[in-house]
Design a protein around this motif. Structure first.
Motif, mmCIF file in Angstrom:
data_model
loop_
_atom_site.group_PDB
_atom_site.id
_atom_site.type_symbol
_atom_site.label_atom_id
_atom_site.label_comp_id
_atom_site.label_asym_id
_atom_site.label_seq_id
_atom_site.Cartn_x
_atom_site.Cartn_y
_atom_site.Cartn_z
ATOM 1 N N GLY A 132 0.788 -1.211 0.000
ATOM 2 C CA GLY A 132 0.000 0.000 0.000
ATOM 3 C C GLY A 132 0.825 1.267 0.000
ATOM 4 N N GLY A 133 2.129 1.137 0.001
ATOM 5 C CA GLY A 133 3.010 2.297 -0.026
ATOM 6 C C GLY A 133 3.748 2.398 -1.351
ATOM 7 N N TRP A 134 4.768 3.263 -1.382
ATOM 8 C CA TRP A 134 5.506 3.514 -2.612
ATOM 9 C C TRP A 134 7.004 3.529 -2.362
ATOM 10 N N GLU A 135 7.744 2.868 -3.260
ATOM 11 C CA GLU A 135 9.194 3.024 -3.320
ATOM 12 C C GLU A 135 9.485 4.220 -4.214
ATOM 13 N N LEU A 136 10.385 5.092 -3.766
ATOM 14 C CA LEU A 136 10.681 6.317 -4.511
ATOM 15 C C LEU A 136 12.164 6.398 -4.824
ATOM 16 N N ALA A 137 12.492 6.972 -5.973
ATOM 17 C CA ALA A 137 13.887 7.121 -6.375
ATOM 18 C C ALA A 137 14.061 8.417 -7.145
ATOM 19 N N VAL A 138 15.165 9.124 -6.845
ATOM 20 C CA VAL A 138 15.564 10.302 -7.607
ATOM 21 C C VAL A 138 16.771 9.906 -8.443
ATOM 22 N N ILE A 139 16.669 10.042 -9.755
ATOM 23 C CA ILE A 139 17.695 9.568 -10.682
ATOM 24 C C ILE A 139 18.240 10.766 -11.446
ATOM 25 N N ARG A 140 19.538 10.902 -11.452
ATOM 26 C CA ARG A 140 20.173 12.008 -12.158
ATOM 27 C C ARG A 140 21.247 11.453 -13.091
ATOM 28 N N ARG B 260 2.307 3.221 3.642
ATOM 29 C CA ARG B 260 0.862 3.406 3.482
ATOM 30 C C ARG B 260 0.357 4.480 4.449
ATOM 31 N N GLY B 261 -0.396 5.427 3.918
ATOM 32 C CA GLY B 261 -0.924 6.498 4.731
ATOM 33 C C GLY B 261 -0.089 7.755 4.716
ATOM 34 N N VAL B 262 1.129 7.684 4.168
ATOM 35 C CA VAL B 262 2.014 8.848 4.074
ATOM 36 C C VAL B 262 1.914 9.415 2.663
ATOM 37 N N ALA B 263 1.775 10.732 2.562
ATOM 38 C CA ALA B 263 1.654 11.378 1.248
ATOM 39 C C ALA B 263 2.942 11.200 0.468
ATOM 40 N N PRO B 264 2.918 10.479 -0.659
ATOM 41 C CA PRO B 264 4.164 10.193 -1.378
ATOM 42 C C PRO B 264 4.812 11.438 -1.991
ATOM 43 N N MET B 265 4.007 12.424 -2.398
ATOM 44 C CA MET B 265 4.584 13.605 -3.027
ATOM 45 C C MET B 265 5.466 14.382 -2.059
ATOM 46 N N GLN B 266 5.075 14.421 -0.793
ATOM 47 C CA GLN B 266 5.900 15.117 0.201
ATOM 48 C C GLN B 266 7.233 14.398 0.385
ATOM 49 N N VAL B 267 7.189 13.074 0.416
ATOM 50 C CA VAL B 267 8.425 12.303 0.538
ATOM 51 C C VAL B 267 9.295 12.516 -0.697
ATOM 52 N N ALA B 268 8.681 12.536 -1.883
ATOM 53 C CA ALA B 268 9.431 12.742 -3.117
ATOM 54 C C ALA B 268 10.120 14.103 -3.124
ATOM 55 N N THR C 127 14.173 14.743 -3.227
ATOM 56 C CA THR C 127 14.771 15.559 -4.277
ATOM 57 C C THR C 127 15.680 16.634 -3.688
ATOM 58 N N LEU C 128 15.243 17.245 -2.616
ATOM 59 C CA LEU C 128 16.050 18.284 -1.976
ATOM 60 C C LEU C 128 17.330 17.715 -1.381
ATOM 61 N N ALA C 129 17.260 16.467 -0.892
ATOM 62 C CA ALA C 129 18.422 15.863 -0.233
ATOM 63 C C ALA C 129 19.282 15.037 -1.178
ATOM 64 N N ALA C 130 18.893 14.929 -2.451
ATOM 65 C CA ALA C 130 19.620 14.069 -3.391
ATOM 66 C C ALA C 130 21.016 14.600 -3.660
ATOM 67 N N GLU C 131 21.921 13.678 -3.937
ATOM 68 C CA GLU C 131 23.298 14.072 -4.212
ATOM 69 C C GLU C 131 23.410 14.729 -5.590
ATOM 70 N N THR C 132 24.377 15.616 -5.703
ATOM 71 C CA THR C 132 24.611 16.290 -6.974
ATOM 72 C C THR C 132 25.379 15.358 -7.912
ATOM 73 N N VAL C 133 24.946 15.297 -9.154
ATOM 74 C CA VAL C 133 25.594 14.451 -10.151
ATOM 75 C C VAL C 133 26.077 15.345 -11.299
ATOM 76 N N VAL C 134 27.356 15.352 -11.525
ATOM 77 C CA VAL C 134 27.940 16.118 -12.630
ATOM 78 C C VAL C 134 28.105 15.184 -13.822
ATOM 79 N N PRO C 135 27.465 15.461 -14.949
ATOM 80 C CA PRO C 135 27.569 14.551 -16.102
ATOM 81 C C PRO C 135 28.990 14.478 -16.627
ATOM 82 N N GLY C 136 29.365 13.283 -17.059
ATOM 83 C CA GLY C 136 30.699 13.068 -17.598
ATOM 84 C C GLY C 136 30.655 12.871 -19.096
ATOM 85 N N PRO C 137 31.739 12.427 -19.694
ATOM 86 C CA PRO C 137 31.801 12.229 -21.145
ATOM 87 C C PRO C 137 31.103 10.949 -21.575
ATOM 88 N N GLY C 138 30.866 10.848 -22.859
ATOM 89 C CA GLY C 138 30.322 9.625 -23.430
ATOM 90 C C GLY C 138 28.811 9.599 -23.439
#
Length: 613
Positions: free
Chosen positions: A507-515, A527-535, A539-550
C-alpha cells in the motif's frame, strides 16, 4: 465460549485402511492449530525472529506404495500419513488408491496390494486434496523423502494443485548423519526399526511404515538433542555436516536487521571478503551458515570471516546500486562480478576530419557500448562501417587532404580493404554524408543502413550460401544487441533529473531520484504517508551528479541498467522529469522480433546438435 477439552474431527473424505476397511482419519487430543486456523509458515516464523523447537513443530510423516519407481510413469496405490507434535499423535490418514492401471506382480509380492483391493478405492484426484488439507502448514517427513515427494509433486502438478511444502525432512539423510556405519551398516526402514526396537514393524504397507518412521524419527531426535540440536532450523543446519565452528559463527548475524540492504563479510584485518544484497539482511546472511550454502568458495569465505557489516537501504533498487558501488570500491576477493563498473569496449566514432570507428575502453561523444568482448566490439564496428561506407583504413588525414583508397578494376572493394574505397578521391565535404549516416545509426536516428543487411541475407540464402548467411546473421544480431542496450541507457542518462515511484506491495511507494542514470536518492512512502511530500524531500536531499563524457554521461553501465530495469517494471510511474523518457524513433529496439527469431533459431540448432550427439 471457550474451546472444548477434546476434539474429534473427521476428515471430509473417507479413507481405506490396510485391510480394505474404511477408517476415519481423525484428530484426537489437543486442538491442532493447522486445523483451527492458519499456521505460520517458516518464512514468517523466521521474520518474526522465532525458531520453533522440535517438540513445538508439527510434522506429517508420510509413506507411499506405488506401481513402480518412476513418478513420471508409475502411480500411487496407497497413502499413509501420521501427524505428530511434541511426541503426540494428532491424527492419521490412510487410504488405498486406484492407480488406474495394472499392478506388476513383483509389486504385489512386495506390498500385498492386489488389483482387487484397489478396484473400489478412490482415485488420486479424490485423495490428494484430503492429504494436502491434512498436511497443510506442517513439515513433511518421509523415509527416502525424494521418492515419496516426487510422486506427490507429480500428482499435484497433474491435477493442478499448488505444491506449497517447502520444508521436507528425510529420515534416511538424518539417520546417515547421526548413526555411524558400524552402528547402522544400512539405513533401510526395517533395519532402523530393529536397531531402535520400535513398536511398529514395517510391512511395506503405507500406514504401518509411516507409523514406524514416526518412532524412528523420534529416536533420531533424541540423538541430535544430545548434540545440542533442539530446533527445526538447527536440525536443517546440522544435516549437511557443518562444523561446530561454522555453526557458531552464525552469531555474527544477530545484530543484522530484517530490512533490505547490503551486507559485507570482513576478514581478520577488516578487509572486505564478499558483498551481497538482501531483501532481509539477517535471514540472507544466516543462510551462509546453513546447509543451503553448498558452494565451496563461499564456505571458504565464511571460514575466514570475522564480522559482518551492513548498509540498510530503502528498497531493492538502492540495495542493488549500493552493492555495485561497494564492489567497485573494495573489489572483494570472493565476488566474481562487477568489480570494474566501467570495464567494457566501446565502438567509438573518432573526432577528426575524416572520422572512422575504433574500439576503445574510453567512449567518445558518439559511441556504442559497453560491449563485454573485444572481438564482438570489433565485429560491430566492421558491420557499421560497411553499411554506412565509413573508412576502415587507419591513416591520419588532415582537413585539406582527400581519402584516396580505391576500388579494384571491376569496381569492387578489395578483400580486406577500406569500406570507403571509391574510384575517385573524396574530400572532407564529400565524406560527411557517411559520417552522418553512421552517427544516425549509432544514436537511433536511422536504422535504414542495417536493412541492407537483411537484403544481403536473403540473397545469400537464395544462393544456398547458408554458412555465410549464418555468420552475417550472427554479426547483425550482436550489432543490434549492442545498439539497443546503449540506446536504452543513453535515453536514461541524458535526463538530468527524473523522480519515479513504484508500489511496494503493502500500500506504499518506493521512490527514487535519478540524475543522469545514477541513483541520487531513495526512500519509501509507507501506506498512509503522502508520497509527493516524501518525493520532494528526497529531491532536496539528493546528491549532486555532474555529467561526464560519453553517451552514458559518465554513469556506470551496470548501475544505469539496474535503474532502467526498475523504471520499466510494470507498476512504476514517473513523478516528474526534466526531459521525456523515450527512445529514438529508429532505435534498435524495433528489431526485437527479428532478434527473438534469431534466438529461437540458435536454440533449435543447439537441440539438433544435442540430439545428433
Amino acid at each position: 465460549m471457550g474451546l472444548p477439552d477434546h476434539l474429534d474431527l473427521d476428515v471430509h473424505t473417507s479413507t481405506t485402511g490396510p485391510t480394505g476397511t474404511v477408517v476415519p482419519a481423525r484428530i484426537d487430543g489437543a486442538a491442532d492449530p493447522a486445523a483451527l486456523g492458519t499456521q505460520l509458515s517458516f518464512d514468517a516464523i523466521g521474520d518474526a525472529g522465532f525458531d520453533p523447537l522440535l517438540f513445538e513443530t508439527t510434522f506429517v510423516i508420510v509413506d507411499l506404495e506405488t506401481t513402480g519407481g518412476s513418478a513420471a510413469t508409475d502411480r500411487i496405490t496407497e497413502i499413509g500419513a501420521v501427524k505428530v507434535r511434541g511426541g503426540e499423535i494428532l491424527g492419521e490418514l490412510a487410504t488405498l488408491v486406484d492407480p488406474g492401471r495394472a499392478i506388476p506382480q513383483h509389486i504385489v509380492a512386495l506390498t500385498g496390494i492386489t488389483e482387487a483391493m484397489v478396484y473400489r478405492a478412490p482415485r488420486i484426484d479424490e485423495v490428494l486434496p484430503a492429504f494436502l488439507e491434512f498436511a497443510h502448514g506442517c513439515v513433511l517427513v518421509a523415509h527416502n523423502a525424494g521418492f515419496d515427494m516426487s510422486f506427490l509433486r507429480a500428482a499435484a502438478a497433474e491435477l493442478g494443485h499448488p505444491w506449497t511444502f517447502r520444508r521436507v525432512l528425510c529420515t534416511v539423510k538424518l539417520a546417515r548423519r547421526v548413526l555411524t556405519r558400524d552402528e547402522a551398516p544400512t539405513v533401510k526402514l526395517s533395519a532402523l526399526a530393529r536397531h531402535f526396537a520400535v513398536a511398529t514393524t514395517p510391512t511395506h504397507r503405507a500406514l504401518d511404515d509411516a507409523r514406524a518412521t514416526v518412532e524412528v524419527m523420534h529416536a533420531l531426535f533424541e540423538r541430535v538433542g544430545n548434540l545440542g540440536v533442539h530446533s527445526y532450523r538447527e536440525l536443517i543446519d546440522f544435516l549437511p555436516g557443518l562444523s561446530t565452528a561454522q555453526r557458531a559463527k552464525r552469531q555474527m548475524t544477530d545484530h543484522l536487521p530484517t530490512r533490505p540492504g547490503v551486507y559485507l563479510f570482513r576478514g581478520p584485518s577488516g578487509e572486505v571478503l564478499y558483498v551481497g544484497t538482501a531483501v532481509d539482511l539477517r535471514r540472507r546472511a544466516r543462510q551462509y551458515f546453513t546447509g543451503s550454502e553448498t558452494r565451496a568458495r563461499m564456505r571458504e569465505m565464511v571460514t575466514l570471516a570475522v564480522s559482518i557489516d551492513h548498509v540498510e537501504c530503502a528498497h531493492r533498487l538502492e540495495a542493488g546500486v549500493r552493492e555495485l558501488r561497494l564492489l567497485a570500491a573494495h573489489a572483494p576477493a570472493y565476488n566474481r562480478r562487477s568489480k570494474s563498473p566501467h570495464r567494457g569496449w566501446w565502438v567509438c566514432l573518432t573526432e577528426e576530419p575524416f572520422p572512422r570507428l575504433k574500439v576503445s575502453q574510453n567512449p567518445t561523444t558518439v559511441a556504442v557500448g559497453p560491449i563485454r568482448v573485444r572481438g564482438d566490439a570489433a565485429a560491430v564496428a566492421d558491420l557499421i562501417a560497411a553499411v554506412t561506407r565509413l573508412r576502415s583504413c587507419t591513416r591520419r588525414l588532415s582537413s585539406s587532404a582527400a581519402h584516396t583508397c580505391t576500388v579494384t578494376a571491376d569496381g569492387r572493394r578489395p578483400v580486406g580493404g577500406c569500406h570507403a574505397a571509391s574510384d575517385t578521391p573524396v574530400d572532407a565535404g564529400g565524406y560527411t554524408p557517411a559520417v552522418e549516416r553512421a552517427a544516425a545509426l549509432m544514436t537511433g536516428g536511422d536504422d535504414g543502413p542495417l536493412r541492407t543487411v537483411l537484403d544481403r541475407l536473403q540473397s545469400l540464402a537464395s544462393a544456398e550460401m547458408f554458412e555465410t548467411a549464418a555468420r552475417l546473421r550472427d554479426r547483425l544480431a550482436v550489432t543490434l544487441a549492442g545498439l539497443e542496450r546503449c540506446q536504452r541507457l543513453t535515453a536514461l542518462c541524458r535526463i538530468s533529473e527524473l523522480v519515479a515511484a513504484r508500489p511496494d506491495g503493502s500500500g506504499g511507494w518506493e521512490l527514487a531520484v535519478i540524475r543522469h542514470g545514477r541513483l541520487a536518492s531513495a526512500g519509501v512512502a509507507t501506506r498512509g504517508v503522502a508520497p509527493m511530500q516524501v518525493a520532494q524531500s528526497l529531491t532536496l536531499a539528493a546528491e549532486t551528479v555532474v555529467p561526464g563524457p560519453g553517451p552514458l554521461r559518465g554513469a556506470a553501465a551496470e548501475e544505469a541498467a539496474l535503474v532502467y530495469a526498475w523504471l520499466v517494471t510494470p507498476g512504476s510511474r514517473i513523478v516528474c522529469s526534466t526531459a521525456p523518457f523515450m527512445l529514438p524513433v529508429a532505435a534498435a529496439a524495433r528489431w526485437g522480433d527479428w532478434r527473438e527469431t534469431v534466438a529461437t533459431a540458435h536454440a533449435r540448432s543447439r537441440e539438433l546438435v544435442a540430439l545428433a550427439g
